[in-house]
Design a protein around this motif. Structure first.
Motif, PDB file in Angstrom:
ATOM      1  N   VAL A  30       0.832  -1.202   0.000  1.00  0.00           N
ATOM      2  CA  VAL A  30       0.000   0.000   0.000  1.00  0.00           C
ATOM      3  C   VAL A  30       0.867   1.253   0.000  1.00  0.00           C
ATOM      4  N   PHE A  31       1.927   1.237   0.786  1.00  0.00           N
ATOM      5  CA  PHE A  31       2.836   2.388   0.821  1.00  0.00           C
ATOM      6  C   PHE A  31       3.492   2.604  -0.542  1.00  0.00           C
ATOM      7  N   GLY A  32       3.938   1.497  -1.184  1.00  0.00           N
ATOM      8  CA  GLY A  32       4.572   1.617  -2.490  1.00  0.00           C
ATOM      9  C   GLY A  32       3.624   2.169  -3.546  1.00  0.00           C
ATOM     10  N   LEU A  33       2.368   1.731  -3.546  1.00  0.00           N
ATOM     11  CA  LEU A  33       1.389   2.234  -4.508  1.00  0.00           C
ATOM     12  C   LEU A  33       1.121   3.723  -4.286  1.00  0.00           C
ATOM     13  N   THR A  34       1.062   4.141  -3.034  1.00  0.00           N
ATOM     14  CA  THR A  34       0.847   5.561  -2.730  1.00  0.00           C
ATOM     15  C   THR A  34       2.017   6.407  -3.222  1.00  0.00           C
ATOM     16  N   PHE A  35       3.223   5.909  -3.020  1.00  0.00           N
ATOM     17  CA  PHE A  35       4.423   6.628  -3.454  1.00  0.00           C
ATOM     18  C   PHE A  35       4.431   6.821  -4.974  1.00  0.00           C
ATOM     19  N   ARG A  36       4.055   5.781  -5.716  1.00  0.00           N
ATOM     20  CA  ARG A  36       4.019   5.886  -7.180  1.00  0.00           C
ATOM     21  C   ARG A  36       2.859   6.750  -7.647  1.00  0.00           C
ATOM     22  N   ALA A  37       1.773   6.772  -6.890  1.00  0.00           N
ATOM     23  CA  ALA A  37       0.610   7.565  -7.283  1.00  0.00           C
ATOM     24  C   ALA A  37       0.926   9.059  -7.298  1.00  0.00           C
ATOM     25  N   VAL A  38       1.835   9.499  -6.440  1.00  0.00           N
ATOM     26  CA  VAL A  38       2.212  10.916  -6.402  1.00  0.00           C
ATOM     27  C   VAL A  38       3.481  11.169  -7.213  1.00  0.00           C
ATOM     28  N   ASN A  39       3.822  10.200  -8.109  1.00  0.00           N
ATOM     29  CA  ASN A  39       4.991  10.328  -8.999  1.00  0.00           C
ATOM     30  C   ASN A  39       6.303  10.444  -8.221  1.00  0.00           C
TER      31      ASN A  39
END
Length: 335
Positions: free
Chosen positions: A161-170
């Motif tokens: 979940v943390f990794g997906l959030t990090f990629r979501a904000v570029n």
């Protein structure tokens, strides 16, 4: 599995000075290779081996340091994050891992010579054989495996979940642009990346990803031991007894392990783990020597040359085209 391995190794090495520490070393290395998760390794080794080492009079610092250091060998989740084959990661990490295990075992051997009271050799350590040993493994392994698997699963869910959030904000693109400004090319990048890991930049700089993975994995081992995070400290602290407790086997109370003793015990192992990545960075062949080089083709060096047409009006009308093809290296088949 951890209980099985440790009990078997303990029965084998127990009567040797430092034998239980050797058992923790070898079992810790095997457990790291099978679980790939630091949390599981530290907690399992802490729950199973720490009471045994304390029971037989091992130094609290040495006991904590051995468990603390070897629990951080588990980095098998890292290949998936970096997009590297797990098979290649295992092959590349084989020699560096054996080297690190050898260095740490050598330290225990030195302790057995210069500080024998810290790693005693109790003859009563060998108590079980055959079917009795098998039954006691089986009982503890089944329950421990179920609880640890559930615990690790939720850790992986949280990290995803943390990794997906990090990629979501570029965040990955921001890091890539930032590290393109690092001076000194590959050397400068490798120095900085040991503080912050960014795999896409490493790949664009032409750095071998398996070597990069092993180097970062060994560096991360040390980061698990050091402040400000020191995750392994909290894992071990959560399972190590703080206050004195009653050991049912001995029938008397034993002193607990303080946080200061844990910190003090891990210092020599941190020094050894700092030596290992320096050797891997200096000698990449420690990683690349075990990689399979067959079947891999560098497409940038491939040249395709078409032979001239053997017959036909177009070829006969244009002999210049035929000679031009031969000049480029083409040749009729069968000559």
């Amino acid at each position: 599995m951890a209980a099985d391995l440790l009990e078997s190794a303990g029965q084998l090495f127990g009567p040797i000075r430092g034998g239980i520490a050797y058992a923790v070393i070898f079992v810790g290395a095997l457990l790291a290779a099978t679980t790939g998760v630091v949390t599981a390794s530290v907690i399992a080794m802490g729950l199973i081996s720490l009471p045994v080492m304390m029971r037989y009079g091992y130094s609290r610092e040495v006991s904590a340091g051995v468990i603390y250091a070897f629990g951080t060998l588990a980095q098998v989740v890292l290949p998936d994050v970096l997009g590297v084959s797990v098979g290649d990661a295992y092959k590349g990490a084989l020699i560096p891992s054996l080297m690190l295990v050898g260095l740490l075992a050598l330290y225990i051997f030195a302790l057995s010579i210069f500080r024998p009271q810290a790693v005693p050799a109790p003859p009563e350590a060998r108590t079980l054989r055959g079917a009795a040993l098998f039954r006691q493994v089986m009982r503890s392994a089944l329950g421990t495996t179920a609880s640890l698997s559930t615990f690790v699963l939720f850790i992986l869910i949280g990290s995803t979940v943390f990794g997906l959030t990090f990629r979501a904000v570029n965040g990955d693109l921001w890091g890539e642009h930032l590290f393109s400004l690092v001076p000194s090319g590959q050397v400068g990048f490798l120095i900085v990346v040991n503080l912050l890991v960014f795999a896409p930049v490493a790949e664009k700089l032409g750095i071998g990803m398996v070597w990069f993975l092993v180097l970062i994995g060994m560096n991360m081992q040390t980061s698990f031991l050091l402040l400000p995070f020191g995750f392994a400290l909290f894992y071990l602290r959560s399972v190590a007894p703080v206050d004195s407790y009653l050991d049912k086997t001995l029938g008397r109370r034993l002193e607990g392990v303080t946080t200061t003793q844990i910190y003090r015990g891990v210092v020599p192992f941190i020094v050894i783990q700092l030596i290992a990545p320096i050797l891997v960075a200096s000698f990449p062949s420690l990683v690349t020597a075990t990689l399979d080089r067959h079947g891999k083709v560098d497409t940038s060096t491939v040249e395709i040359v078409l032979p001239p047409e053997e017959s036909g009006a177009d070829t006969a009308d244009d002999p210049g085209e035929n000679s031009d093809a031969l000049g480029r290296g083409g040749a009729p088949k069968g000559d």
